[in-house]
Structures are given as C-alpha cells and as structure tokens.
Design an enzyme around this catalytic site. Structure first.
Site, short mmCIF file in Angstrom:
data_model
loop_
_atom_site.label_atom_id
_atom_site.label_comp_id
_atom_site.label_asym_id
_atom_site.label_seq_id
_atom_site.Cartn_x
_atom_site.Cartn_y
_atom_site.Cartn_z
N ASP A 286 0.82 -1.20 0.00
CA ASP A 286 0.00 0.00 0.00
C ASP A 286 0.86 1.26 0.00
OD1 ASP A 286 -2.19 1.72 0.31
OD2 ASP A 286 -3.19 0.36 1.68
N ASP A 287 0.78 2.03 -1.08
CA ASP A 287 1.45 3.35 -1.17
C ASP A 287 2.97 3.25 -1.23
OD1 ASP A 287 -1.11 4.31 -0.95
OD2 ASP A 287 -0.74 5.59 0.78
N LYS B 143 0.77 9.14 -6.02
CA LYS B 143 -0.56 8.59 -5.82
C LYS B 143 -1.63 9.60 -6.22
CE LYS B 143 -3.47 7.10 -1.88
NZ LYS B 143 -3.41 6.70 -0.45
N HIS C 164 -11.32 -2.58 1.74
CA HIS C 164 -11.53 -1.22 1.21
C HIS C 164 -12.47 -1.19 0.01
CE1 HIS C 164 -9.52 2.99 0.57
NE2 HIS C 164 -10.62 3.06 1.31
N ASN D 22 -0.57 1.77 -5.65
CA ASN D 22 -0.34 3.06 -6.33
C ASN D 22 1.06 3.53 -5.99
OD1 ASN D 22 -2.79 3.82 -4.01
ND2 ASN D 22 -0.72 4.58 -3.63
N ARG E 253 -8.00 -1.84 -6.09
CA ARG E 253 -8.53 -3.11 -5.61
C ARG E 253 -9.78 -3.54 -6.39
NH1 ARG E 253 -5.41 -3.31 -0.78
NH2 ARG E 253 -4.31 -1.32 -0.88
N CYS F 213 -6.01 3.62 -3.83
CA CYS F 213 -6.18 2.37 -3.09
C CYS F 213 -7.39 1.54 -3.52
CB CYS F 213 -6.29 2.66 -1.60
SG CYS F 213 -4.88 3.55 -0.89
#
Length: 530
Positions: A44-45, A357, A127, A317, A86, A82
């Site tokens: 994530d990130d 991002k 999410h 991302n 997904r 995010c």
C-alpha cells in the site's frame, strides 16, 4: 473419485448462487494437481524504487530473491488509488464499472475460481463494498476500511474496530502489529488446507507502508541516520542503481525534483530533524513487510508448494504525497504517533518518475511488479517489458486455472473482462492477444496509453503527450509536434469515459483543484511557541 469430488464442489457453488459457469472439463479435472496455486500480494502506497531489486536502499532480501528467480515487470500499472486499484484487481474491470463493487455487473476473482475448484482465502485490507465472505472468499482476516493504526487495528479515520475474522469482529491482542498478523492468518489459512488437494487462491493485501508511520523499534533502529544525506542525494543514487540493474536505460530520464519541494541543502537543522525520522520509519515498514513475505515464502517452500505457486507482488499506487498529522506528536513510529511523510520524501520514493498517488502520470500508476512461478517462468531474473495493467490479472488467473468467466451473477449480466491474459508473456512467449489501450481516471486526473503513446492530464490542466518508448519518465511534452496523435487519443479517451462512466476530459478540465494537502508548512509547524 477426484472427478466426483469436484463435481460435488461445482454443484455446491451453484446452490450458493454466486456465479454459474459450467464445471471443469474432464481433461482439466485430470490435471487438477498441476494447476497452479495463486498468491496476489498487494502492498500500500509504496514508491517505484523502494525495493532493493528496483534500485532502493531499503533492505528487501526476500522480495529481491523472488525477483532474481522470477520476473520484474517494468511497465505494469495500477489505478493510482487504493480502493480503485482493488476494484480493478478483483473484477478485471475498470473501477468505474463497478464503483468499487457498489454496482452490479461484476464478479470477483474468488467468485470465478471457487466454482473451478479453488480454495479462496484473503488476509488484509479490503476497502471495497460488501465484505470478502460475501464476495466468494472461504476465509477472511483483515480490516474493511482503508487505513488503520498498525498497533491497535483501529480505523484511522473513525477510530472504530473494523477488524474482522471471517464475518466476526476481531478483538486485537496487546502484541498486535498488522503486518505480522496479516501474514500469520494467511499462513494459518494455508495450513488449514493441508489435507485438501484443491489448489488455492490467496489474496494478501498488506496495509504497509501506508500512513500512519508505525514500525517496531528494532526495525526503525536499522535505519537511523541512513537518510541524513537527504532526498536529492538518494534520488541520484537510486537512479544510478536503476541504470545498473538494467531497468532504467537512456529512455528513462531522471525527472526534476518536484518544483514544490525544497533542496535538502536549503533546509535548516530543525527542519531536517523533523523530516529525517519519517523516512527511517517508512523504510522500517517496508523492511518488516519484506520479512513477512519471507515467512510466507518459507512456509510454501517447507510444504512443497512454492514451485507450483504463481506469486504476484505489486503496489496499489505510487508513493503518497499527502501530509497527515493528528495531534502534536511530531516524531513518527510509536502507537501514539499519527503522521505521514509528505511530497518531499514521496518524490524521492518514486525516483525517477513524476508525480504521485492519485495522478495518472507514472509516479501514480507505474508499480514495481514481481512475478514468481518456478514451474511456469523460464526467464528467471529477467525483465518483462509488456505493457500491462491490473485488469490483466483476472484473465491471467482464469486462463491458468482453466476456469470459466461467467456471463451472469445473481441474475444480473456481468461485464466482459477488460484486460488481456499475461499467461503467455509470463512463460516467455508472445502476448496471447494484442495489447488494448489502457485508461485511467481518478479525481479528474486522467490518461490513455495506446502503444508507445501516452496522453495524460492533471485535473484542471490540459493534455500532455509523451512517447514512452523514448521518454518513460514523461519529461518532454511533445503534444505540439503530434497534434493528430493527440486528437486521436483524446477521442479514444472520451469514448472510453462515456462507455464506463468515467469523467470526460472536458469535465476534468472544468473541475476544482485538488484539496489534498501535499506539504507540511514547516515554518508554521516548527515555529517556536511564543
């Protein structure tokens, strides 16, 4: 007996009214044991050059090992955000088509693989709308929101407990650290199937290294002082390393430091003292993530499953530029801290790319992607240059599993898959189908990629045109030289936007500037109290 066993599974899946493809053919059933397992790992990130095997100084020996015995993709893309990433990953559709699973017309990978005889497991960040057990997963551990405290599991925004074990609220123990726990349950779910001869699909969605910056002290200690040289020097070192690794050639021009970001040398000692620990903790989070992937790989190896397991690893991302600070604790790392790095370090983590991002430039969408599959990948340690996107994961797994993608779910028509299978390119063959154009739109940042041409725009700004075969880092806008190409791509983008429910260029152009704050106000934040 094996054929009878799988026919029973197919019948049960139909009773569940999730998806309704036909059962596997006898030929595929006979080859049940040879069908690969699948593990899709999403972090994530994370920035493009954070991993050691992508030029970074962070210690990632386990992911580096997967890269050296697998493939590194250098042209694989996400949706720059995010939940939107997904949504496309889970469905094989553009995220606008499902509205992050809120709209009908989609099926998840789990809902396609389960009737094909796969165990379906998930651990980590969801999410999306609904919950994983409602969308085809046999087992689930993780959190339903987008961001949590790594030590308490509480939702970052609301403070609620959105942690779940299957359908039940999960009470977090005192020794909790989310990266460790997500891996613990993934391994536990795999162990539960030791006597089950079905292949498995595991979706492992880590929240590291998303803010807040939280890491165990022993991991942070490894990186104390490592970032004292600042972002300008580390950008230079990473770019050199990318060249040495063969990822960046003469077509990858190092983009300029973001014009919003100061030079490291221009900062005061107090400003450096505030900013430096952010990157130390961030590096520790990536390090701990790598340690846990090592634990998972060791488990697969010890159980004899590694060779026939296709593992994908990528980021949802690019590095995140949002400045975040709740309260007055300025030192990151501990359970009570609540801070993120901003565009200053994010610009470095995305070396050599532009933007971050949420943007449709490569700093938002181009992700390090590792594929590992000893039984299927021949060019071990190689670089894969096929232009690809998240929407390609669904057709890849469907093909390799011998599954059937359905035309309906719960009586509703299902959109056809938007991507192309990567099965052939994974095995060193020509792509099984010609690459279709790739599109992006999030928060009014938007783009289209067709062949080597990329037309891209930031929200409220007009189009830019790049030939990515000559300018991978989008440093030389050539739209004035090729107006006909720009016109053709712009028309293609608008046609796609209208088809899938994205915003047209005109709507993006007339939007408001982003409200996401990207830089801490150092003067205000570090001002001595009167």
């Amino acid at each position: 007996m094996q054929i009878l066993h799988v026919r029973v599974l197919c019948a049960l899946a139909l009773v569940g009214v999730l998806v309704s493809p036909p059962c596997l053919s006898p030929t595929l059933l006979a080859a049940e044991s040879s069908r690969p397992n699948f593990i899709v790992i999403v972090c994530d990130d994370m920035g493009f050059s954070d991993l050691g095997c992508y030029g970074g100084e962070i210690e990632t020996p386990h992911l580096d090992r997967l890269a050296s015995s697998g493939l590194r993709f250098v042209d694989f893309h996400n949706n720059a955000k995010c939940s939107e990433t997904r949504a496309s990953l889970m469905t094989g559709l553009w995220h606008q088509q499902s509205k992050n699973l809120k709209k009908p017309g989609n099926v998840t990978i789990a809902e396609v693989l389960k009737p094909a005889g796969y165990r379906t497991l998930m651990s980590g960040k969801w999410h999306l709308a609904s919950e994983p057990p409602e969308r085809g997963f046999d087992r689930y551990f993780g959190f339903l929101g987008g961001c949590i405290n790594f030590f308490t599991g509480n939702d970052w925004g609301s403070g609620e407990n959105l942690m779940r074990l299957d359908r039940n609220v999960f009470d977090v123990p005192d020794d909790f650290y989310s990266t460790d726990a997500i891996t613990d349950y993934a391994i536990e779910f795999l162990n539960e199937g030791e006597s089950d001869d079905r292949p498995f699909f595991l979706y492992l969605a880590h929240n590291a290294p998303h803010f807040p910056l939280h890491a165990p002290e022993e991991d942070i200690a490894k990186y104390r002082g490592r970032y004292r040289v600042g972002w300008d020097e580390i950008r230079r070192r990473r770019y050199q390393r990318l060249q040495e690794l063969g990822i960046a050639d003469e077509t990858w021009n190092l983009s300029d430091r973001d014009s919003k970001v100061e030079s490291w040398e221009s900062l005061t000692a107090k400003e450096r003292e505030f900013l430096e620990p952010m990157m130390e903790v961030y590096a520790a989070m990536v390090d701990r993530l790598d340690q846990n992937i090592g634990r998972l790989v060791d488990h697969l190896e010890s159980t004899g499953q590694l060779d026939n397991t296709l593992i994908f690893f990528f980021s949802d991302n690019g590095a995140c530029p949002y400045q975040r600070l709740k309260g007055d604790m300025l030192v990151p790392g501990s359970v009570d801290s609540d801070i993120a790095y901003d565009a200053r370090w994010a610009n470095m983590c995305n070396t050599p790319l532009r933007n971050y991002k949420q943007y449709a430039h490569h700093g938002g969408t181009l992700t390090p992607m590792i594929a590992h599959w000893p039984n299927g990948i021949q060019d071990t340690g190689g670089l894969n240059h096929f232009p690809s996107h998240l929407v390609d994961i669904m057709p890849t797994l469907v093909e390799l599993a011998g599954a059937t993608y359905p035309t309906q779910r719960n009586g509703q028509d299902v959109f056809p898959m938007e991507g192309v299978s990567l099965a052939a390119t994974l095995q060193g063959k020509e792509a099984s189908r010609q690459r279709k154009p790739i599109y992006w739109e999030f928060a009014n940042n938007h783009a289209v990629r067709d062949g080597n041409w990329k037309l891209v725009a930031e929200r409220t700004k007009d189009w830019e045109l790049y030939d990515v075969s000559r300018d991978r880092c989008e440093t030389d806008n050539i739209i004035d030289q090729y107006p006909d190409v720009a016109k053709r791509l712009a028309e293609s983008y608008d046609q796609w936007a209208k088809r899938v429910g994205a915003k047209t260029h005109a709507k993006c152009l007339n939007s408001s500037p982003s409200s996401q704050s990207q830089l801490f106000n150092l003067d205000k934040l570090l001002r001595d109290p009167q």
